[in-house]
Design a protein around this motif. Structure first.
Motif, PDB file in Angstrom:
ATOM      1  N   ASN A 132       0.919  -1.278  -0.134  1.00 18.75           N
ATOM      2  CA  ASN A 132      -0.013   0.044  -0.148  1.00 18.75           C
ATOM      3  C   ASN A 132       0.697   1.288  -0.074  1.00 18.75           C
ATOM      4  OD1 ASN A 132      -2.031  -1.844   0.295  1.00 18.75           O
ATOM      5  ND2 ASN A 132      -2.755  -1.183   2.107  1.00 18.75           N
ATOM      6  N   HIS A 133       1.900   1.160   0.710  1.00 18.27           N
ATOM      7  CA  HIS A 133       2.719   2.439   0.769  1.00 18.27           C
ATOM      8  C   HIS A 133       4.162   2.258   0.004  1.00 18.27           C
ATOM      9  CE1 HIS A 133       5.356   5.902   1.923  1.00 18.27           C
ATOM     10  NE2 HIS A 133       6.146   4.969   2.387  1.00 18.27           N
ATOM     11  N   LEU A 134       4.917   1.392   0.306  1.00 16.37           N
ATOM     12  CA  LEU A 134       6.377   1.162   0.050  1.00 16.37           C
ATOM     13  C   LEU A 134       6.367   1.049  -1.473  1.00 16.37           C
ATOM     14  CD1 LEU A 134       9.083   1.753   1.093  1.00 16.37           C
ATOM     15  CD2 LEU A 134       9.256  -0.877   1.417  1.00 16.37           C
ATOM     16  N   GLY A 135       5.525  -0.105  -1.904  1.00 19.77           N
ATOM     17  CA  GLY A 135       5.677  -0.305  -3.558  1.00 19.77           C
ATOM     18  C   GLY A 135       5.044   0.955  -4.140  1.00 19.77           C
ATOM     19  N   VAL A 194      -0.898   9.186   3.251  1.00 24.05           N
ATOM     20  CA  VAL A 194      -1.301  10.803   3.629  1.00 24.05           C
ATOM     21  C   VAL A 194       0.246  11.308   3.824  1.00 24.05           C
ATOM     22  CG1 VAL A 194      -2.536  12.615   4.726  1.00 24.05           C
ATOM     23  CG2 VAL A 194      -3.570  10.203   4.732  1.00 24.05           C
ATOM     24  N   LEU A 195       0.880  10.799   4.542  1.00 23.03           N
ATOM     25  CA  LEU A 195       2.264  11.339   4.853  1.00 23.03           C
ATOM     26  C   LEU A 195       2.995  11.588   3.448  1.00 23.03           C
ATOM     27  CD1 LEU A 195       3.130   9.823   8.242  1.00 23.03           C
ATOM     28  CD2 LEU A 195       2.522  12.244   7.848  1.00 23.03           C
ATOM     29  N   PHE A 196       2.988  10.544   2.908  1.00 22.31           N
ATOM     30  CA  PHE A 196       3.547  10.507   1.318  1.00 22.31           C
ATOM     31  C   PHE A 196       3.320  11.430   0.578  1.00 22.31           C
ATOM     32  CE2 PHE A 196       4.114   7.970  -2.834  1.00 22.31           C
ATOM     33  CZ  PHE A 196       5.322   8.512  -3.323  1.00 22.31           C
ATOM     34  N   ALA A 197       1.787  11.835   0.496  1.00 20.87           N
ATOM     35  CA  ALA A 197       1.342  12.898  -0.298  1.00 20.87           C
ATOM     36  C   ALA A 197       1.910  14.231   0.251  1.00 20.87           C
ATOM     37  CB  ALA A 197      -0.008  12.697  -0.299  1.00 20.87           C
ATOM     38  N   GLU A 319      12.435   9.516   4.463  1.00 25.17           N
ATOM     39  CA  GLU A 319      13.750   8.997   4.633  1.00 25.17           C
ATOM     40  C   GLU A 319      13.688   7.475   4.889  1.00 25.17           C
ATOM     41  OE1 GLU A 319      14.957  11.775   7.670  1.00 25.17           O
ATOM     42  OE2 GLU A 319      15.434  13.349   6.017  1.00 25.17           O
ATOM     43  N   LEU A 320      12.965   6.981   5.677  1.00 26.83           N
ATOM     44  CA  LEU A 320      12.623   5.655   6.047  1.00 26.83           C
ATOM     45  C   LEU A 320      12.333   4.821   5.001  1.00 26.83           C
ATOM     46  CD1 LEU A 320      12.412   3.132   7.906  1.00 26.83           C
ATOM     47  CD2 LEU A 320      10.086   3.825   8.409  1.00 26.83           C
ATOM     48  N   SER A 321      11.605   5.280   4.016  1.00 29.03           N
ATOM     49  CA  SER A 321      11.208   4.547   2.834  1.00 29.03           C
ATOM     50  C   SER A 321      12.190   4.300   1.949  1.00 29.03           C
ATOM     51  CB  SER A 321       9.763   5.231   2.179  1.00 29.03           C
ATOM     52  OG  SER A 321       8.839   5.560   2.942  1.00 29.03           O
TER      53      SER A 321
END
Length: 327
Positions: A132-135, A194-197, A319-321
């Motif tokens: 859902n997020h990292l990919g 959300v944080l990614f956006a 940064e974690l991603s």
């Protein structure tokens, strides 16, 4: 914390549909990528954008199944994409970049259903966070040259009101030391969307690339929600005793065309031309609401909460991603 989460009075409502959003909008010549664009809300989104004139590339783990689902829709093609496989993600991005097409709209929509027991990818990452997020994070970075080439692009992450249920589990995002909770894992992944956006918009707005997170509401008639079973859907107030979907958009329970409308609004509305890095709900910028009532079968508020838009958390997650992709 200063923030941009203020409704702007769009004139649309929770009951608005994709047709309402796209009335008068011509997407001829625009290129779109929709992950999971062959089922559920993704298919509704694909149909609506193609009908408005866009050329859509659907990313799917099962291209044959996806091709059958989108057969007959003009200007839609399918490309293999497994969001749990970094090699597959890189290959998808390379194929798109090599096509020479700019990318006007990227809709990071595909989701990994919450499993009863923890599922991990080949790296050992928890599957909901990984897919859902990292990919989607890896995919978006891979498509950056095409997004820049559009000279005005949007990245839309399909999130959920579940973001209010959990911050990022910074000490153990992959549930390696504690017990696994599939609902907590889902909520974490939706907060990550959300944080990614938020951070994408901060970093890339100067390049003409804006980021959005969209909450579609709860749509019973999707494979994602049907996967929990009828008893669970009844307990959640999604279907009645006869198994029919309960539609009450003002309480967050929507038809597929109503649910997809906020995704399409994020992707296309001129009302957002000067706004980015926000979470959208019911076809408007969501209000910030840290005092929402508990989720019940009758009420499931989808407003944004502070931890999901915290700028320090957004930068930390980026940064974690990056670190997780290098591992």
């Amino acid at each position: 914390m200063t923030h941009k989460q203020h409704p702007i009075g769009t004139g649309f409502t929770a009951a608005s549909t994709v047709d309402d959003i796209l009335a008068g909008i011509d997407l001829t010549g625009k290129n779109v990528v929709v992950t999971g664009g062959h089922s559920g809300l993704g298919l509704v989104t694909t149909r609506a954008l193609a009908k408005a004139g866009a050329s859509v590339t659907v990313g799917s783990r099962d291209p044959d199944r996806a091709a059958a689902a989108v057969a007959g829709i003009e200007r839609v093609e399918v490309s293999q994409l497994d969001l749990l496989d970094p090699t597959s993600i890189a290959a998808f991005a390379t194929r798109y970049i090599d096509s020479g097409r700019p990318l006007d709209i990227l809709i990071n929509n595909a989701g990994f259903p919450a499993p009863a027991e923890v599922v991990r990818d080949a790296r050992g990452y928890e599957a909901q966070f990984a897919a859902n997020h990292l990919g989607h994070f890896q995919l978006t970075l891979g498509l950056l040259p095409a997004l820049r080439a559009a000279h005005g692009a949007r990245v839309v992450n399909t999130s959920s009101g579940a973001q209010r249920m959990s911050d990022i589990l910074w000490d153990d995002p992959h549930f390696t030391t504690g017990g696994y909770d599939p609902h907590l894992a889902y909520a974490q992944s939706k907060t990550a969307n959300v944080l990614f956006a938020v951070e994408l918009d901060r970093r890339w707005a100067a390049d003409g690339i804006r980021g959005y997170a969209a909450h579609p509401g709860v749509v019973a008639a999707t494979a994602f929600n049907r996967s929990v079973g009828e008893d669970a859907q009844r307990a959640m107030g999604l279907i009645d005793e006869s198994g029919r979907p309960i539609i009450d958009p003002d309480r967050g329970k929507k038809t597929p065309r109503q649910g997809a409308s906020t995704i399409v609004f994020a992707a296309t509305s001129p009302l957002l031309a000067e706004i980015g890095g926000v979470y959208l709900n019911n076809n408007d910028v969501s209000q910030l609401n840290d005092n929402q009532p508990p989720v019940t079968a009758q009420e499931a508020s989808g407003d944004i909460v502070s931890h999901s838009i915290d700028p320090q958390s957004a930068e930390r997650l980026w940064e974690l991603s990056e670190q997780l992709l290098k591992a």
